[in-house]
Design a protein around this motif. Structure first.
Motif, PDB file in Angstrom:
ATOM      1  N   THR A  24     -39.166 -98.989  19.049  1.00  0.00           N
ATOM      2  CA  THR A  24     -38.924 -97.833  18.663  1.00  0.00           C
ATOM      3  C   THR A  24     -39.499 -97.304  17.406  1.00  0.00           C
ATOM      4  O   THR A  24     -39.201 -96.302  17.122  1.00  0.00           O
ATOM      5  CB  THR A  24     -37.285 -97.642  18.797  1.00  0.00           C
ATOM      6  N   ARG A  60     -38.526 -96.887  25.281  1.00  0.00           N
ATOM      7  CA  ARG A  60     -39.105 -96.464  24.052  1.00  0.00           C
ATOM      8  C   ARG A  60     -38.306 -95.560  23.244  1.00  0.00           C
ATOM      9  O   ARG A  60     -38.456 -94.636  22.130  1.00  0.00           O
ATOM     10  CB  ARG A  60     -40.368 -95.783  24.292  1.00  0.00           C
ATOM     11  N   HIS A  61     -36.993 -95.268  23.737  1.00  0.00           N
ATOM     12  CA  HIS A  61     -36.222 -94.229  23.288  1.00  0.00           C
ATOM     13  C   HIS A  61     -35.465 -94.629  22.027  1.00  0.00           C
ATOM     14  O   HIS A  61     -34.464 -95.355  22.310  1.00  0.00           O
ATOM     15  CB  HIS A  61     -35.426 -93.350  24.523  1.00  0.00           C
ATOM     16  N   PRO A  62     -35.610 -94.277  20.864  1.00  0.00           N
ATOM     17  CA  PRO A  62     -34.957 -94.803  19.711  1.00  0.00           C
ATOM     18  C   PRO A  62     -33.323 -94.614  19.813  1.00  0.00           C
ATOM     19  O   PRO A  62     -32.596 -95.520  19.371  1.00  0.00           O
ATOM     20  CB  PRO A  62     -35.482 -94.120  18.418  1.00  0.00           C
TER      21      PRO A  62
END
Length: 176
Positions: A104, A148-150
């Motif tokens: 991320t 990949r979603h912070p």
């Protein structure tokens, strides 16, 4: 010199990441998401266990398992199939946390790859391409939107991010 073997830790942590943050639908997406998770887990494991001795010690003592991580992401361990218990014991919480940070945060991923370049691991493995981790293309991003979603990975990444930053600073790597 014997190559440090972290394959069980890397495989189990990769599996945990992909199951906790599933890829988009489709076989290609599953393969691309797993490649990204594996690259992140590999770099994280190489940072966490930088020498053959470190790898040997974790092989003897075990990495700790996925219990706290499962709880953190809301997985119900009472509903796990019997065959899922064995591989989950090889999940390393710190490696998973560091991998989540790398997935991320592009600057951290680049710094981490730079830190392992020239290490005992890369000396044994030869040139390794971590492009899916450090420079994901549009296909990579679409394949792994959850991975990949912070915001989604934040609870896992926060667990041991300070140790990751400390390790990178100790390696004289600029973390931005």
């Amino acid at each position: 010199m014997r190559r440090p073997d972290l394959s069980s830790v890397i495989a189990a942590t990769t599996q945990w990441l992909v199951r906790a943050y599933p890829p988009a639908t489709g076989t290609l997406n599953a393969v691309l998401a797993e490649a990204q998770a594996r690259q992140a887990a590999t770099v994280a494991a190489w940072l966490r266990y930088p020498t053959s001795m470190d790898a040997a010690l974790v092989a003897i003592a075990g990495p700790g398992g996925s219990g706290r991580l499962d709880w953190l992401v809301g997985a119900d361990s009472t509903e796990l199939a019997e065959e899922d218990y064995a591989w989950r014991t090889w999940v390393d919480e710190i490696v998973a946390s560091w991998a989540a940070s790398l997935l991320t945060h592009a600057d951290l991923a680049a710094a981490a790859v730079a830190a392992v370049t020239g290490s005992e691991h890369t000396a044994q493995a030869g040139e390794v391409d971590f492009r899916r981790l450090t420079a994901p293309d549009e296909l990579d991003r679409r394949a792994a939107p959850l991975l990949r979603h912070p915001d989604l990975l934040a609870p896992v990444a926060r667990l041991h991010r300070a140790q990751l930053l400390e390790r990178l600073r100790a390696g004289a790597v600029d973390t931005g």
